[in-house]
Motif scaffolding. Structure first.
Motif, mmCIF file in Angstrom:
data_model
loop_
_atom_site.group_PDB
_atom_site.id
_atom_site.type_symbol
_atom_site.label_atom_id
_atom_site.label_comp_id
_atom_site.label_asym_id
_atom_site.label_seq_id
_atom_site.Cartn_x
_atom_site.Cartn_y
_atom_site.Cartn_z
ATOM 1 N N GLY A 74 6.002 37.645 -39.414
ATOM 2 C CA GLY A 74 5.012 36.630 -39.753
ATOM 3 C C GLY A 74 5.575 35.572 -40.685
ATOM 4 O O GLY A 74 4.964 34.526 -40.884
ATOM 5 N N LEU A 75 6.762 35.836 -41.255
ATOM 6 C CA LEU A 75 7.457 34.794 -42.020
ATOM 7 C C LEU A 75 8.299 34.035 -40.994
ATOM 8 O O LEU A 75 9.349 34.512 -40.581
ATOM 9 N N ALA A 76 7.830 32.874 -40.586
ATOM 10 C CA ALA A 76 8.428 32.191 -39.436
ATOM 11 C C ALA A 76 9.919 31.908 -39.643
ATOM 12 O O ALA A 76 10.715 32.061 -38.721
ATOM 13 N N GLU A 77 10.290 31.501 -40.848
ATOM 14 C CA GLU A 77 11.691 31.159 -41.088
ATOM 15 C C GLU A 77 12.586 32.397 -40.989
ATOM 16 O O GLU A 77 13.731 32.305 -40.566
ATOM 17 N N PHE A 78 12.065 33.536 -41.400
ATOM 18 C CA PHE A 78 12.833 34.778 -41.317
ATOM 19 C C PHE A 78 12.945 35.220 -39.855
ATOM 20 O O PHE A 78 14.015 35.584 -39.384
ATOM 21 N N ASP A 79 11.836 35.165 -39.145
ATOM 22 C CA ASP A 79 11.833 35.589 -37.741
ATOM 23 C C ASP A 79 12.739 34.718 -36.881
ATOM 24 O O ASP A 79 13.357 35.186 -35.933
ATOM 25 N N ARG A 80 12.805 33.434 -37.226
ATOM 26 C CA ARG A 80 13.657 32.523 -36.474
ATOM 27 C C ARG A 80 15.118 32.978 -36.529
ATOM 28 O O ARG A 80 15.829 32.976 -35.533
ATOM 29 N N VAL A 81 15.547 33.419 -37.701
ATOM 30 C CA VAL A 81 16.942 33.807 -37.878
ATOM 31 C C VAL A 81 17.244 35.141 -37.202
ATOM 32 O O VAL A 81 18.314 35.331 -36.623
ATOM 33 N N THR A 82 16.289 36.085 -37.237
ATOM 34 C CA THR A 82 16.557 37.376 -36.602
ATOM 35 C C THR A 82 16.413 37.284 -35.089
ATOM 36 O O THR A 82 16.764 38.215 -34.381
ATOM 37 N N GLY A 83 15.913 36.183 -34.578
ATOM 38 C CA GLY A 83 15.765 36.023 -33.141
ATOM 39 C C GLY A 83 14.390 36.465 -32.666
ATOM 40 O O GLY A 83 14.244 36.953 -31.558
ATOM 41 N N GLY A 84 13.395 36.328 -33.531
ATOM 42 C CA GLY A 84 12.023 36.633 -33.115
ATOM 43 C C GLY A 84 11.469 37.914 -33.706
ATOM 44 O O GLY A 84 10.457 38.417 -33.245
ATOM 45 N N GLY A 85 12.117 38.435 -34.726
ATOM 46 C CA GLY A 85 11.599 39.640 -35.382
ATOM 47 C C GLY A 85 12.592 40.779 -35.320
ATOM 48 O O GLY A 85 13.671 40.651 -34.749
ATOM 49 N N PHE A 86 12.215 41.888 -35.921
ATOM 50 C CA PHE A 86 13.107 43.055 -35.958
ATOM 51 C C PHE A 86 13.076 43.786 -34.638
ATOM 52 O O PHE A 86 12.031 43.956 -34.027
ATOM 53 N N VAL A 87 14.236 44.254 -34.218
ATOM 54 C CA VAL A 87 14.312 45.132 -33.057
ATOM 55 C C VAL A 87 14.182 46.551 -33.582
ATOM 56 O O VAL A 87 14.778 46.895 -34.598
ATOM 57 N N ARG A 88 13.383 47.379 -32.911
ATOM 58 C CA ARG A 88 13.227 48.779 -33.353
ATOM 59 C C ARG A 88 14.582 49.467 -33.439
ATOM 60 O O ARG A 88 15.410 49.316 -32.561
ATOM 61 N N GLY A 89 14.782 50.205 -34.499
ATOM 62 C CA GLY A 89 16.009 50.983 -34.637
ATOM 63 C C GLY A 89 17.228 50.164 -34.984
ATOM 64 O O GLY A 89 18.346 50.663 -34.933
ATOM 65 N N SER A 90 17.019 48.895 -35.329
ATOM 66 C CA SER A 90 18.178 48.067 -35.653
ATOM 67 C C SER A 90 18.443 48.090 -37.154
ATOM 68 O O SER A 90 17.550 48.365 -37.953
ATOM 69 N N VAL A 91 19.679 47.805 -37.500
ATOM 70 C CA VAL A 91 20.070 47.787 -38.907
ATOM 71 C C VAL A 91 20.637 46.413 -39.241
ATOM 72 O O VAL A 91 21.505 45.910 -38.548
ATOM 73 N N LEU A 92 20.087 45.792 -40.279
ATOM 74 C CA LEU A 92 20.546 44.467 -40.701
ATOM 75 C C LEU A 92 21.209 44.574 -42.056
ATOM 76 O O LEU A 92 20.777 45.355 -42.906
ATOM 77 N N LEU A 93 22.238 43.784 -42.247
ATOM 78 C CA LEU A 93 22.866 43.697 -43.553
ATOM 79 C C LEU A 93 22.558 42.310 -44.096
ATOM 80 O O LEU A 93 22.793 41.311 -43.432
ATOM 81 N N LEU A 94 21.990 42.256 -45.300
ATOM 82 C CA LEU A 94 21.683 40.957 -45.907
ATOM 83 C C LEU A 94 22.612 40.760 -47.092
ATOM 84 O O LEU A 94 22.540 41.500 -48.074
ATOM 85 N N GLY A 95 23.479 39.759 -46.994
ATOM 86 C CA GLY A 95 24.428 39.501 -48.069
ATOM 87 C C GLY A 95 24.053 38.247 -48.826
ATOM 88 O O GLY A 95 23.333 37.394 -48.310
ATOM 89 N N GLY A 96 24.538 38.131 -50.042
ATOM 90 C CA GLY A 96 24.273 36.922 -50.818
ATOM 91 C C GLY A 96 24.709 37.111 -52.251
ATOM 92 O O GLY A 96 24.834 38.242 -52.728
ATOM 93 N N ASP A 97 24.945 36.010 -52.938
ATOM 94 C CA ASP A 97 25.363 36.062 -54.340
ATOM 95 C C ASP A 97 24.296 36.745 -55.185
ATOM 96 O O ASP A 97 23.117 36.703 -54.839
ATOM 97 N N PRO A 98 24.694 37.321 -56.304
ATOM 98 C CA PRO A 98 23.704 37.892 -57.214
ATOM 99 C C PRO A 98 22.748 36.805 -57.699
ATOM 100 O O PRO A 98 23.179 35.688 -57.997
#
Ligand code: TYD
Ligand code: MG
Length: 467
Positions: A74-98
């Protein structure tokens, strides 16, 4: 004679060696090679027949395709990047500066899912539950039904998650703080991180829950230590931004289930991250109108047009070798544009320092930015402000020609929407905009900008007559 199994493994990239050495030849890291008790190198018992393989059923590629079931946050900007939402059973790594806002983003994602009546769990290894609550309160999310825990033992985490209804989303903040009993090294070491990630990935695949791992990033932009984790997960997202700017950009670096060229744009406010639906407005909001050395580039990020200001400063150098500094663009492309300016347009920059900056902390990868960069450079050199209502795009070839780029119509439409009356674009860009000016070669554009300049360019105009 039995072949000796390599059992010295680089903990950074996974390369295998037959003996220990100080530096990994594959990735160049020092002190990353460690002996591993190789479970794979099982000796064969003499006199015993090797185990026969178990037969398993092979499935056809067609027919059985139950398409990857996704659920959107429902966060459109987040869903856009994941390709339309989370895929069941998928694992994402989110990296970024502290401090860039990873925990903030993820608690917002968890709350958005919880609002949609999905069970979401947030495991923090860095903060106490009270601290996470405090942040959620500040974000106005304290009523969301996100389940929290401050835990670091992977066996406990997996056991707890496996108990009862499977959560839709599990957030592990961060993978570097997790540890498992299975290996002996300290938390945060490559072996620990890898083993913990493996356990969580197994859990995700088994249960169908989507898991997000937060990963710290080192100074040079790599996710700390375990490049191997990047290979293990389904998607790697990176959360970027400049500390001094409020813009934050979420980018997919790798995505097994979606595109990698989409970006999500957020703004960090006192009340958390706000989605930016129209990033062009944001990136152009602090324009310095009428100043020389700035050009607006009409770019495309993923499927979306994005206008952004490119700033250049060209100043006489006091050094033997002039400086070339770039922020937000490819230094090699800058060198190329400078070489073309020199060779085909008679613009001599060998006695000048050159600085190029993409405003707002955005990073541009498109070659279409060539023309805007060149216009900004010449504008700064000649002290000739570019028209404030013009956008620039086009790829420059080594011959000095301006080459057409993709998605011209989308770029022009976005420019028009934001009140730009003119566009300087490659020839053959069509008649989409009334005030479209097509340039076939860079020399034409340079001559035109220089003609309005308050400072004469020391170029001798050897080759710049053509157009
Ligand atoms: P955080 O999510 O803790 O970063 P990370 O998990 O990536 O280390 O965010 C920390 C920064 O975000 C901190 O410097 C303050 C800022 N911030 C805001 O500006 N507004 C807010 O509402 C919140 C929660 C944080
Ligand atoms: Mg954090």
């Amino acid at each position: 004679m039995a072949r000796r199994e390599a059992s010295f493994i680089c903990q950074n990239c996974g390369a295998a060696y037959g003996r220990w050495q100080g530096r990994c030849d594959a990735c160049g890291e020092w002190n990353t090679i460690a002996e591993e008790s190789s479970a794979t190198a099982r000796p064969q018992m003499p006199g015993r027949a090797p185990r026969k393989g178990r037969l398993f059923a092979l499935e056809p590629l067609v027919g059985a395709a139950h398409d990857a079931p996704r659920f959107a946050t429902g966060l459109a900007e987040f869903d856009r990047v994941t390709g339309g939402g989370f895929v069941r059973g998928s694992v994402l790594l989110l990296g970024g500066d502290p401090g860039i806002g990873k925990s903030t983003l993820l608690i917002q994602v968890a709350a958005a899912l919880a609002r949609g009546r999905h069970r979401s769990v947030y495991i923090s290894g860095e903060e106490a539950v009270a601290q996470v609550r405090l942040r959620a309160e500040r974000l106005g999310l304290s009523s969301a039904s996100v389940e929290l825990a401050a835990e670091t033992a992977i066996e406990d985490v997996v056991a707890t998650l496996g108990d009862g209804e499977t959560p839709r989303l599990v957030i592990i903040d961060s993978i570097q703080t997790m540890w498992t009993d299975l290996v002996e090294s300290a938390p945060g070491t490559v072996t620990q991180v890898r083993a913990s990630a493996q356990a969580l990935i197994r859990f995700a695949k088994r249960s169908g829950a989507a898991v997000i791992l937060v990963g710290h990033v080192t100074k040079d932009g790599q996710i700390a230590g375990p490049r191997v984790v990047e290979h293990m997960v389904d998607a790697v997202l990176s959360f970027e931004g400049e500390g001094s700017h409020q813009f934050r950009i979420l980018r997919a670096v790798k995505n097994r289930f979606g595109p990698t060229d989409e970006i999500g744009v957020f703004e960090m406010t006192g009340g958390g991250l706000r989605e930016v639906a129209n990033p062009s407005e944001l990136f152009l909001s602090e324009r310095d109108l009428g100043a020389p050395g700035t050009a607006v580039f009409a770019g495309i990020e993923g499927s979306r047009p994005l206008l952004v200001e490119i700033q250049a400063l060209v100043a006489p150098t006091s050094l033997g070798t002039p400086r070339r500094a770039v922020v937000g663009w490819d230094p090699n492309r800058l060198s190329m544009v400078l070489a073309v300016l020199e060779a085909h347009c008679g613009v001599r920059l060998s006695g000048h320092d050159v600085y190029l900056n993409v405003a707002g902390g955005l990073r541009i990868q498109e070659p279409a930015a060539d023309l805007a960069a060149a216009a900004a450079l010449v504008s700064s050199l000649a002290d000739a402000p570019l028209p404030a209502d013009a956008v620039y795009f086009g790829e420059i070839s080594l011959s000095g020609a301006v080459r057409p780029v993709a998605q011209t119509a989308a770029r022009l439409k976005e420019a028009q929407k934001l009140g730009f009356a003119r566009a300087v674009a490659p020839e053959g860009s069509g008649e989409q905009a009334p005030a479209l000016k097509c340039v076939g070669s860079l020399a034409t554009l340079v001559a035109e900008i220089a003609a309005n300049g308050r400072r004469r360019m020391e170029n001798g105009r050897r080759n710049s007559a053509g157009g």
